[in-house]
Design an enzyme around this catalytic site. Structure first.
Site, mmCIF file in Angstrom:
data_model
loop_
_atom_site.group_PDB
_atom_site.id
_atom_site.type_symbol
_atom_site.label_atom_id
_atom_site.label_comp_id
_atom_site.label_asym_id
_atom_site.label_seq_id
_atom_site.Cartn_x
_atom_site.Cartn_y
_atom_site.Cartn_z
ATOM 1 N N GLY A 1 0.808 -1.212 0.000
ATOM 2 C CA GLY A 1 0.000 0.000 0.000
ATOM 3 C C GLY A 1 0.836 1.255 0.000
ATOM 4 N N HIS B 1 -4.890 -10.032 7.225
ATOM 5 C CA HIS B 1 -4.439 -8.647 7.061
ATOM 6 C C HIS B 1 -4.963 -7.746 8.158
ATOM 7 C CE1 HIS B 1 -4.011 -4.577 5.535
ATOM 8 N NE2 HIS B 1 -3.170 -5.031 4.632
ATOM 9 N N GLU C 1 4.685 18.418 -4.154
ATOM 10 C CA GLU C 1 4.121 18.956 -2.912
ATOM 11 C C GLU C 1 3.889 17.873 -1.863
ATOM 12 O OE1 GLU C 1 2.878 22.280 -5.767
ATOM 13 O OE2 GLU C 1 2.978 20.081 -5.849
ATOM 14 N N HIS D 1 -6.276 28.097 -9.513
ATOM 15 C CA HIS D 1 -5.187 28.475 -8.616
ATOM 16 C C HIS D 1 -5.639 29.395 -7.474
ATOM 17 C CE1 HIS D 1 -2.833 26.684 -11.728
ATOM 18 N NE2 HIS D 1 -1.678 27.094 -11.246
#
Length: 674
Positions: free
Chosen positions: A170, A273, A422, A484
């Protein structure tokens, strides 16, 4: 740390020295017992990775359980945080004082140190909060950067440790992993080693349902060394780690494992799991592993062997401390100052001089430019500041003229070119802060906090003083348009607990907000800054930092006040202009600047009531949505701001189009008072 074999053969069985298998089985049984008792948790990953973890701790990991904060310890990051019992078992077995067996028995219970996913600060040895997959991997990249950076400043004799990551499928599926491994490869972070739990099982079933990537080729393309091994063969794990530690690149070791190893019916399936094995399967696992002890009991010989591992780093730590103590006093004091997150004396004098200059010269500056000038005053006196930007350096104004790039050719630089990453930038800054000795800041546009949000939330949860420099904070950015222009972002960020959202109104407040962000070592800060120029609104020198109270009376009423205008950032100048219009009409008005709601909420009732006042009309002005403003405006308050997305046009035209102007404010007040 030199490789240290506790026994000549990792599979040796002896009456006095437990075998590798016996030591690994201690992890497996503790994990399944804790999950079974809690009736909640993930036993499969700890059971599958127990062999890998045992080899790592037994032969490679540099640590001292008696001194868990030793700066030159290796870092072990459990990026696959759902497998938390693996980490908790290791901490108990190796003798960490705040992880007694009772904490394992209280797994996932209210008030325990053994939360469902590891939480930084709950117990020593938990290097970071993980659970959101991929975040731990990216944190580790930041830690590895911090290690190389401090080694460049203080030398390898003082700073010389590895960062190990236990990651799952993952973690590598999440998009943040692409950014993180790309950055690590680019920087040649050769002391970063990722141990990939390649069990090919996810919650839904086989990973082949959703992914067919060749992870080795993927990491190789990013500049990593890679190898694939049998994760249940301790010799293979040992050799792979030995080779990885000799590489000049970061390393990925894909460890083929069986999830839920030892469970007779459920091993290798998704059933192990994220759920308890069940009483019958637990009993069967005990039989398969040859483990006859009752729950939460580890045989003395095995526990003693683990405890010996927890103590064997003591001599290495003491030798390190002797090296530290032998440094020149100035160097030693500086190292300890940075590690202790203490600010040097007089560090804020440059900010005060900057404020004085602004008050004398009253410039019109974008707050992003004022931020750059504040950094110019801070960087020379705070060498621990390590900044960066997500490919927006010239727009964010995050680099000063004196800062040199941190690169694989010079880890001593203090500015990181993160590239358009980012996600990884924000998470790596958390890793830098967690590593210690570094005060990280990084920039992008405020709207792109959406990309950073998971890491920002974790900054707040872990109480890390990371500084996010977010520019282009409203429709005032203009022509780039609604994609933006942040509209809902201020409200969404203010909704995160333990996060300071600082939106300064002018250059003076910007310097003050930087001071607050630097001082805040247990809470992250968002600096929301403008693209457009703003007038200097503060006229009088104040000894105290007025922004520190979150809100203050900027313009008082000369007579009886009928209205109070509350605003943040660029809209404070609109409020001041509206005040002038109202005064011309004989309407008494007050203007309150609110650079930080969170700090204002922390003030005492008397101060808050003094600032809020009791005028018949209250107006909130912010080029964003109104969410949250009701707490200050009350049910009858007016709000001048945004109710939808922006548009592409020059900033002045946009403020006019959306009715965020002094005239619109004054008209709304007149109508309410009429």
């Amino acid at each position: 740390m030199a490789v240290n074999r506790l026994a000549p053969d990792p599979n040796q069985t002896s009456r006095t020295v437990p075998s590798h298998r016996e030591m690994a089985n201690a992890i497996r049984v503790l994990a399944m017992d804790a999950v079974e008792k809690a009736q909640s948790g993930h036993p499969g990953m700890p059971m599958g990775m127990a062999d890998v973890a045992t080899v790592l701790v037994r032969h490679f990991l540099k640590f001292d359980a008696a001194a868990p904060d030793w700066p030159d310890r290796d870092r072990l990051v459990l990026s696959a945080g759902h497998g938390s019992m693996l980490l908790y078992a290791l901490l108990y077995l190796t003798g960490y004082a705040d992880m007694p067996i009772e904490e394992l028995e209280r797994f996932r219970q209210l008030g325990s140190r053994t939360a469902g996913h590891p939480e930084y600060g709950h117990a020593k040895g938990i290097e970071t909060t993980t659970g959101p997959l991929g975040q731990g991997l990216a944190n580790a990249v930041g830690m590895a950067i911090g290690e190389r950076h401090l080694a460049a400043h203080f030398g390898d004799d003082l700073v010389n440790h590895y960062t190990y990551v236990l990651a799952g499928d993952g973690c590598l599926m999440e998009g943040i992993s692409h950014e993180a491994i790309s950055l690590a490869g680019h920087l040649r972070l050769h002391k970063l080693i990722v141990l990939f739990d390649d069990n090919q099982i996810s919650i839904d079933g086989p990973t082949s349902l959703a992914v067919s990537d060749d992870q080795l080729q993927r990491f190789e393309a990013a500049g990593w060394e890679t190898t694939r091994i049998d994760g249940h063969d301790p010799d293979a794990v040992f050799e792979a780690l030995t080779q990885a530690r000799q590489s000049d690149r970061p390393s990925l070791i894909a460890c083929r494992t069986t999830i839920g190893y030892g469970a007779p019916k459920k091993a290798g399936t998704a059933a192990t799991h994220g759920a308890p094995l069940g009483a019958e399967e637990v009993a069967g696992t005990r039989a398969a592993l040859g483990w006859t002890e009752p729950p939460f009991v580890v045989p003395d010989a095995i526990l003693k062997a683990w405890r010996a591992l927890g103590a064997q780093g003591g001599a290495i730590r003491q030798a390190w401390e002797a090296k530290r103590d032998g440094l020149a006093p100035k160097t030693r004091d500086e190292f300890e100052r940075r590690q202790g997150a203490r600010l040097p004396k007089g560090w804020d004098a440059g900010l005060q001089r900057l404020k004085d200059a602004y008050l004398a010269e009253t410039p019109s500056l974008a707050t992003r430019k004022a931020s750059e000038q504040a950094l110019g005053a801070l960087a020379p006196v705070l060498p621990e500041l390590v900044g960066g930007s997500a490919d927006l350096t010239g727009s964010n104004n995050t680099k000063t003229a004196d800062q040199k790039p941190l690169s694989r050719d010079d880890y001593g630089g203090t500015y990181l070119y993160y590239g358009v990453r980012e996600h990884a930038m924000a998470a790596a800054m958390n890793g830098l802060a967690l590593h210690g000795g570094v005060l990280p800041y990084g920039g992008t546009f405020l709207t792109f906090t959406d990309y950073c949000r998971p890491a920002i939330r974790l900054s707040a949860l872990m109480e890390l003083g990371v500084i996010y420099v977010m520019t282009h904070d409203s429709i005032g950015l203009g022509e780039d348009g609604p994609t933006h222009q942040p509209i809902e972002h201020l409200a969404s960020l203010r909704a995160i607990p333990n996060l300071c959202v600082l939106r300064p109104a002018d250059a003076v407040e910007t310097a003050e907000c930087w001071e607050l962000a630097i001082r805040s070592r247990n809470r992250p800060s968002i600096l929301a800054l403008t693209r457009q120029g703003l007038p200097t609104l503060r006229k009088e020198k104040a000894k105290e930092n007025l922004s520190a109270k979150g809100a203050y009376l900027l313009v008082p009423s000369k007579g009886e006040a009928k209205v109070t205008l509350f605003a943040t950032g660029s809209e404070v100048s609109i409020a001041v202009a509206a005040h002038a219009l109202l005064v011309k009409d004989g309407i008494g008005a007050r203007v309150v600047s609110m650079p930080c709601w969170e700090l204002f909420e922390e003030q005492d009732d008397d101060y808050r009531q003094e600032v809020l006042g009791s005028t018949p009309v209250r107006v909130g002005i912010e080029a964003a949505i109104s969410m949250g403003w009701e707490r200050y405006l009350g049910p009858d308050g007016l709000f001048i701001g945004m109710s939808g997305f922006g548009a592409s046009a020059p900033a002045k035209a946009l403020f006019q189009h959306f009715g965020i102007t002094p005239e619109a404010v004054a008209d709304a007040v007149r109508q309410r008072l009429s």
